[in-house]
Design a protein around this motif. Structure first.
Motif, PDB file in Angstrom:
ATOM      1  N   ARG A 520     -43.010  18.158  26.998  1.00  0.00           N
ATOM      2  CA  ARG A 520     -43.483  19.143  26.142  1.00  0.00           C
ATOM      3  C   ARG A 520     -43.883  19.451  24.929  1.00  0.00           C
ATOM      4  NH1 ARG A 520     -37.297  21.561  28.118  1.00  0.00           N
ATOM      5  NH2 ARG A 520     -37.631  18.763  27.605  1.00  0.00           N
ATOM      6  N   GLY A 521     -44.483  20.364  24.671  1.00  0.00           N
ATOM      7  CA  GLY A 521     -45.067  21.048  23.403  1.00  0.00           C
ATOM      8  C   GLY A 521     -46.497  20.450  23.928  1.00  0.00           C
ATOM      9  N   GLY A 522     -47.139  20.138  24.794  1.00  0.00           N
ATOM     10  CA  GLY A 522     -48.523  20.343  24.907  1.00  0.00           C
ATOM     11  C   GLY A 522     -48.700  21.365  25.887  1.00  0.00           C
ATOM     12  N   GLY A 523     -50.065  21.916  25.932  1.00  0.00           N
ATOM     13  CA  GLY A 523     -50.482  23.045  26.469  1.00  0.00           C
ATOM     14  C   GLY A 523     -50.602  23.749  28.484  1.00  0.00           C
ATOM     15  N   GLU A 524     -50.190  22.416  29.023  1.00  0.00           N
ATOM     16  CA  GLU A 524     -50.635  22.052  30.803  1.00  0.00           C
ATOM     17  C   GLU A 524     -49.435  23.745  31.566  1.00  0.00           C
ATOM     18  OE1 GLU A 524     -50.122  17.707  28.741  1.00  0.00           O
ATOM     19  OE2 GLU A 524     -49.287  19.288  28.476  1.00  0.00           O
ATOM     20  N   TYR A 525     -48.329  24.298  30.417  1.00  0.00           N
ATOM     21  CA  TYR A 525     -47.564  24.711  31.128  1.00  0.00           C
ATOM     22  C   TYR A 525     -48.078  25.992  30.751  1.00  0.00           C
ATOM     23  CZ  TYR A 525     -46.723  22.155  34.542  1.00  0.00           C
ATOM     24  OH  TYR A 525     -46.196  20.973  35.932  1.00  0.00           O
ATOM     25  N   GLY A 526     -48.864  26.116  29.658  1.00  0.00           N
ATOM     26  CA  GLY A 526     -48.921  27.214  28.476  1.00  0.00           C
ATOM     27  C   GLY A 526     -47.973  27.848  27.973  1.00  0.00           C
ATOM     28  N   ALA A 527     -48.221  28.675  27.006  1.00  0.00           N
ATOM     29  CA  ALA A 527     -47.653  28.730  26.101  1.00  0.00           C
ATOM     30  C   ALA A 527     -45.946  28.081  25.878  1.00  0.00           C
ATOM     31  CB  ALA A 527     -47.332  30.428  25.094  1.00  0.00           C
ATOM     32  N   GLU A 528     -45.037  28.844  27.243  1.00  0.00           N
ATOM     33  CA  GLU A 528     -43.908  28.531  27.055  1.00  0.00           C
ATOM     34  C   GLU A 528     -43.762  26.649  26.886  1.00  0.00           C
ATOM     35  OE1 GLU A 528     -42.556  30.231  31.341  1.00  0.00           O
ATOM     36  OE2 GLU A 528     -42.068  32.118  29.740  1.00  0.00           O
ATOM     37  N   TRP A 529     -44.381  26.285  27.873  1.00  0.00           N
ATOM     38  CA  TRP A 529     -44.383  24.501  27.415  1.00  0.00           C
ATOM     39  C   TRP A 529     -44.594  23.862  25.839  1.00  0.00           C
ATOM     40  CZ3 TRP A 529     -42.463  22.048  31.307  1.00  0.00           C
ATOM     41  CH2 TRP A 529     -42.735  20.088  30.955  1.00  0.00           C
ATOM     42  N   HIS A 530     -45.726  25.242  25.800  1.00  0.00           N
ATOM     43  CA  HIS A 530     -45.667  24.455  24.235  1.00  0.00           C
ATOM     44  C   HIS A 530     -45.132  24.609  22.570  1.00  0.00           C
ATOM     45  CE1 HIS A 530     -48.251  25.652  20.361  1.00  0.00           C
ATOM     46  NE2 HIS A 530     -48.001  24.688  20.428  1.00  0.00           N
ATOM     47  N   ASP A 531     -44.229  25.864  23.281  1.00  0.00           N
ATOM     48  CA  ASP A 531     -42.885  25.978  22.220  1.00  0.00           C
ATOM     49  C   ASP A 531     -42.175  25.659  22.835  1.00  0.00           C
ATOM     50  OD1 ASP A 531     -44.442  28.213  21.554  1.00  0.00           O
ATOM     51  OD2 ASP A 531     -43.952  30.014  23.079  1.00  0.00           O
ATOM     52  N   ALA A 532     -41.514  25.362  24.085  1.00  0.00           N
ATOM     53  CA  ALA A 532     -40.571  24.184  23.901  1.00  0.00           C
ATOM     54  C   ALA A 532     -40.309  22.885  23.536  1.00  0.00           C
ATOM     55  CB  ALA A 532     -40.489  24.014  25.949  1.00  0.00           C
ATOM     56  N   GLY A 533     -41.364  22.618  23.266  1.00  0.00           N
ATOM     57  CA  GLY A 533     -41.815  21.914  22.552  1.00  0.00           C
ATOM     58  C   GLY A 533     -41.825  21.341  20.704  1.00  0.00           C
ATOM     59  N   ARG A 534     -42.357  22.582  20.357  1.00  0.00           N
ATOM     60  CA  ARG A 534     -42.696  22.269  19.150  1.00  0.00           C
ATOM     61  C   ARG A 534     -41.525  23.362  17.900  1.00  0.00           C
ATOM     62  NH1 ARG A 534     -46.125  27.208  17.410  1.00  0.00           N
ATOM     63  NH2 ARG A 534     -45.993  29.091  19.252  1.00  0.00           N
ATOM     64  N   LEU A 535     -41.569  22.818  16.813  1.00  0.00           N
ATOM     65  CA  LEU A 535     -40.503  23.311  15.407  1.00  0.00           C
ATOM     66  C   LEU A 535     -39.659  22.976  15.981  1.00  0.00           C
ATOM     67  CD1 LEU A 535     -42.560  27.079  15.558  1.00  0.00           C
ATOM     68  CD2 LEU A 535     -42.532  25.416  13.802  1.00  0.00           C
ATOM     69  N   ARG A 536     -38.130  24.019  16.260  1.00  0.00           N
ATOM     70  CA  ARG A 536     -36.775  23.410  16.130  1.00  0.00           C
ATOM     71  C   ARG A 536     -36.251  22.690  17.847  1.00  0.00           C
ATOM     72  NH1 ARG A 536     -35.267  28.100  12.137  1.00  0.00           N
ATOM     73  NH2 ARG A 536     -35.723  27.573  11.200  1.00  0.00           N
ATOM     74  N   ASN A 537     -37.833  23.037  18.554  1.00  0.00           N
ATOM     75  CA  ASN A 537     -37.741  22.598  19.583  1.00  0.00           C
ATOM     76  C   ASN A 537     -38.275  20.785  19.910  1.00  0.00           C
ATOM     77  OD1 ASN A 537     -35.938  24.556  20.805  1.00  0.00           O
ATOM     78  ND2 ASN A 537     -38.275  25.693  21.219  1.00  0.00           N
ATOM     79  N   LYS A 538     -38.886  20.573  18.026  1.00  0.00           N
ATOM     80  CA  LYS A 538     -39.798  19.063  18.517  1.00  0.00           C
ATOM     81  C   LYS A 538     -38.885  17.693  19.389  1.00  0.00           C
ATOM     82  CE  LYS A 538     -43.328  16.819  17.959  1.00  0.00           C
ATOM     83  NZ  LYS A 538     -44.756  17.464  17.902  1.00  0.00           N
ATOM     84  N   GLN A 539     -37.588  17.622  19.134  1.00  0.00           N
ATOM     85  CA  GLN A 539     -36.729  16.646  20.149  1.00  0.00           C
ATOM     86  C   GLN A 539     -36.868  17.058  21.252  1.00  0.00           C
ATOM     87  OE1 GLN A 539     -35.398  14.344  18.795  1.00  0.00           O
ATOM     88  NE2 GLN A 539     -34.809  13.525  20.821  1.00  0.00           N
ATOM     89  N   ASN A 540     -37.715  18.284  22.537  1.00  0.00           N
ATOM     90  CA  ASN A 540     -37.186  17.942  23.791  1.00  0.00           C
ATOM     91  C   ASN A 540     -39.114  16.951  23.436  1.00  0.00           C
ATOM     92  OD1 ASN A 540     -35.142  19.699  24.220  1.00  0.00           O
ATOM     93  ND2 ASN A 540     -36.483  21.413  24.175  1.00  0.00           N
ATOM     94  N   ALA A 541     -39.398  17.223  22.828  1.00  0.00           N
ATOM     95  CA  ALA A 541     -40.843  16.649  23.300  1.00  0.00           C
ATOM     96  C   ALA A 541     -40.509  14.469  23.355  1.00  0.00           C
ATOM     97  CB  ALA A 541     -41.784  16.246  22.754  1.00  0.00           C
ATOM     98  N   PHE A 542     -39.838  14.174  22.166  1.00  0.00           N
ATOM     99  CA  PHE A 542     -38.626  13.073  22.145  1.00  0.00           C
ATOM    100  C   PHE A 542     -38.025  12.506  23.659  1.00  0.00           C
ATOM    101  CE2 PHE A 542     -39.178  14.044  17.511  1.00  0.00           C
ATOM    102  CZ  PHE A 542     -40.479  13.990  17.725  1.00  0.00           C
ATOM    103  N   ASP A 543     -37.257  13.844  23.757  1.00  0.00           N
ATOM    104  CA  ASP A 543     -36.626  13.092  24.983  1.00  0.00           C
ATOM    105  C   ASP A 543     -37.007  13.577  26.070  1.00  0.00           C
ATOM    106  OD1 ASP A 543     -33.859  13.706  22.954  1.00  0.00           O
ATOM    107  OD2 ASP A 543     -33.803  15.889  24.012  1.00  0.00           O
ATOM    108  N   ASP A 544     -38.703  14.084  26.520  1.00  0.00           N
ATOM    109  CA  ASP A 544     -39.073  13.908  27.631  1.00  0.00           C
ATOM    110  C   ASP A 544     -40.028  12.210  28.354  1.00  0.00           C
ATOM    111  OD1 ASP A 544     -38.490  16.673  27.736  1.00  0.00           O
ATOM    112  OD2 ASP A 544     -40.841  17.723  27.712  1.00  0.00           O
ATOM    113  N   PHE A 545     -40.366  11.983  26.426  1.00  0.00           N
ATOM    114  CA  PHE A 545     -41.549  10.895  26.898  1.00  0.00           C
ATOM    115  C   PHE A 545     -39.827  10.064  26.843  1.00  0.00           C
ATOM    116  CE2 PHE A 545     -43.585   7.249  24.305  1.00  0.00           C
ATOM    117  CZ  PHE A 545     -45.063   7.424  25.234  1.00  0.00           C
TER     118      PHE A 545
END
Length: 719
Positions: A520-545
């Motif tokens: 998450r944070g990328g654009g693979e599934y559009g704006a919702e996927w991006h939003d889910a991994g940025r700003l105060r959701n950034k931890q989701n990107a780390f959790d995914d990795f």
């Protein structure tokens, strides 16, 4: 995604290789006894929202070109790193094989102007690709521009380039030593002579010619007042340059002095009737769109989209009818028709939002060619102007597609296809018949069928389903774990799709597994996927990795002692953050040109744009989120860390090298176990683009020798 917006991002690094299978890893006495350079610790402590934030290595932010103490530190660090790398087995063998794998023809997507076909080509080991032209599709190639003659170290590259509408001239940008700054020159195609025109201080710019070829539009900043590689970039404007005149005579076309933080990019419509200007204030695909009618020299700018709320990407136009790709009421993008003939634009839908993510679109040959992401792999659909599907372009498997540029009346276009084990092939597409034929296909010294490419899905910490590509030799024994290299990015709406790298192939050839997690944070599934991994959701990107690494271990693909991770730029931040959070999960880590100080990233060059993804360090809620994962600020005093080789470059004016300098110094100061924590600092290089082939081969040989040693990968001659 406009060029200006893409250029502002902390970019990803393409490719991450691996080596071969071997016995278990262990540290040697040599590994444990590295004498790191003495790094002066300052006493900088600043209170932010009641938190005392220490920054003992603030002085390492100073420019290595002008600060002798920083320059001496860089030399000392490189000496220690170089001495360590010299001790690793197999570096020469890796270099030799990388050189063989890199030695294949690479051709760019052609641009056609009045029966002249312009394209870049690299014969294999040329340090810089060169520009060719053909008269007719099957004409004899003629060399136009060879950047390999521009500097002794081959670190000066040709960046953006654009032929004039009649194909008589080419405007091209020169990039020196990897910097984002550009100097634009003009070549006369017939004579091969470069004109006297020289435009400086261009940055994050496209080149868009007037229809009559009299000149072109470009973006530039005011000349910096010192610190050209570190100071913030403000007050960008659109200018028009008339061929044969001095830059001082360029005409200011569009600027926003009341909003100096905006960036602006411009393009002329195919018919030459309109100038379309995109304005943004960050890295998000959120634009104001302004048009200027070019039929009348007195036409004033007219804003047709305001508020900077949505993406607007011009696919093409027919007179006063514009076709845009947009996420207005469509998080995964759709195509709309906009009539700008009246006082207010009138919008109607042409192609509705799909379950797949619409990545790009163009009007070619009387039809729309829409490039979709279907679970992070591309699918090109050809549609009539009313949106009805005509066909899907055939490609040879799971991979990435790019191209399909051209005009509404063009009878042809070109596109590129690549995958993890397939180098880029350029295809010619007949717009009328729909025929696909090969324009340029490289001859390689391996068989793509010898490699397995598959896509899996795994659950992240919160149950989110995340895709991941796993690639390796087809004959690899699946009953045992193998050294693996996991790559990720996870930011700025950038999608990780399959791509070929000789370095990645080398890693797999030696028996390593290569994995790319579409976090998450990328654009693979559009704006919702991006939003889910940025700003105060950034931890989701780390959790995914982290979950991707756990999946590879759980499935027996690799083990904790064999797993290495890599990421560049925003991906360097990713690697730094997950190493702090889960040092037990990885044997080795390669953070490249990373954003490591999350409290000061917005103070340098393009960093101010990244607040769209990271937030504002001077706002309390954002500060607390940033401080919680900032790699530099979360290194413990003691612990057991994986082996780490940080990489950066002295001319990186995108993510300034001070980020990596401070991070490496903090790693070396802490007591983090016996494994090495080193930094490799390239000279005459920047954030990644424009690097000479020889420089890339040398760096990858170092990287693979390093992680090969720490993941137990056997290199040729050292099994």
């Amino acid at each position: 995604m406009t060029l200006a917006r893409l250029a502002c991002l902390p970019l990803l690094l393409l490719a991450t290789p691996a080596l071969s299978q071997a016995a278990a890893t262990g540290s040697s006495s040599m590994d444990a006894s590295i004498a790191y350079p003495e790094t002066r610790r300052g006493d900088v402590v600043e209170e932010q929202f009641g938190v005392a934030v220490a920054d003992p290595y603030r002085w390492l932010e100073n420019d290595v070109r002008t600060d002798t103490e920083v320059r001496d530190w860089v030399a000392a660090e490189n000496a220690v790193t170089g001495a360590y790398l010299e001790t690793l087995p197999g570096r020469a063998a890796i270099t030799a094989r990388l050189t063989e794998l890199w030695n294949y023809e690479r051709v760019g997507i052609p641009v056609v102007r009045q029966a002249r076909y312009f394209y870049t080509r690299n014969d294999g080991l040329q340090n810089q690709s060169v520009l060719y032209v053909r008269q007719g599709l099957d004409g004899e190639p003629r060399l136009l521009i060879d950047p390999n003659t521009w500097s002794d170290d081959d670190a000066t590259a040709m960046a953006e380039w654009e032929p004039s509408p009649d194909g008589s001239r080419v405007a091209y940008a020169i990039q020196d030593g990897g910097t984002d700054w550009r100097t634009i020159r003009i070549l006369d195609v017939e004579s091969g002579q470069t004109l006297d025109d020289a435009l400086v201080w261009a940055k994050f710019t496209g080149i868009s010619w007037a229809r009559n070829g009299s000149g072109f539009y470009y973006s530039r900043f005011p000349e910096p007042e010192g610190a050209e590689f570190q100071s913030l970039n403000m007050d960008q404007a659109i200018w028009f340059h008339t061929v044969g005149t001095d830059q001082s005579a360029d005409r200011l076309v569009y600027a926003t002095p009341d909003r100096p933080g905006l960036t602006h990019g411009a393009e002329v419509t195919d018919d030459g009737d309109w100038l379309v200007i995109y304005s943004s204030e960050g890295t998000d695909d959120r634009y104001d769109v302004t048009i200027i009618g070019l039929r009348s020299p007195e036409a004033a700018p007219r804003t047709i989209v305001s508020g900077m709320e949505h993406n607007w990407d011009l696919a093409g136009s027919i007179g006063d009818i514009f076709y845009f790709r947009t996420n207005l009421d469509a998080p995964r993008e759709r195509i709309v028709r906009m009539d700008v003939s009246g006082d207010e634009p009138v919008i109607s839908e042409v192609i509705a939002e799909d379950a797949a993510t619409l990545e790009s679109a163009s009007l070619v040959g009387g039809r729309i060619i829409a490039n979709y992401l279907v679970d992070a792999r591309n699918e090109a659909r050809v549609l009539d102007l009313d949106g009805s599907l005509v066909t899907i372009v055939e490609v040879p498997g799971i991979g990435s597609i790019a191209g399909f540029e051209g005009g509404l009346g063009d009878p042809e276009t070109f596109f590129a296809f690549t995958s993890f084990a397939r180098p880029t092939t350029i295809y010619h597409y007949d717009s009328a018949r729909g025929d696909v034929t090969v324009f340029a296909e490289p001859e390689v010294t391996f068989d793509p069928e010898d490699y397995s490419v598959r896509q899996v899905f795994y659950a992240s910490a919160d149950g989110t389903r995340v895709p991941m590509f796993i690639v390796h030799r087809a004959d690899l024994d699946a009953s045992a774990p193998h050294p693996a290299l996991l790559y990720g990015y996870g930011g700025f709406n950038v999608s990780m799709t399959p791509s070929f790298s000789p370095a990645t192939l080398d890693w797999m050839e030696m028996g390593g597994v290569y994995a790319v997690a579409n976090i998450r944070g990328g654009g693979e599934y559009g704006a919702e996927w991006h939003d889910a991994g940025r700003l105060r959701n950034k931890q989701n990107a780390f959790d995914d990795f982290i979950a991707a690494g756990e999946y590879l271990i759980r499935e027996g693909i690799t083990s904790r002692e064999q797993l290495a991770i890599r990421g560049g730029s925003n991906g360097g931040l990713l690697v730094g953050a997950v190493v702090n959070q889960r040092p037990d999960l990885f044997a080795a880590a390669l953070p490249a040109v990373g954003v490591m100080d999350m409290l000061r990233f917005d103070r340098f060059t393009a960093g101010r744009f990244w607040v769209d993804d990271y937030g504002y360090p001077d706002r309390e809620e954002d500060f607390r989120a940033l401080y919680a994962y900032s790699p530099y600020h979360n290194i413990p005093e003691t612990g057991d860390y994986p082996a780490i080789l940080v990489t950066t470059a002295d001319t990186d004016d995108r993510v300034v090298p001070g980020h990596s300098f401070k991070y490496a110094a903090a790693l070396q100061h802490a007591d983090l176990g016996d494994r090495p924590h080193l930094i490799r600092i390239e000279t005459r290089a920047g954030h990644g683009s424009g690097r000479p082939t020889s420089q890339l081969i040398a760096e990858y040989a170092d990287l693979w020798a390093f992680i090969g040693h720490w993941t137990g990968l056997a290199v040729p001659g050292h099994e």
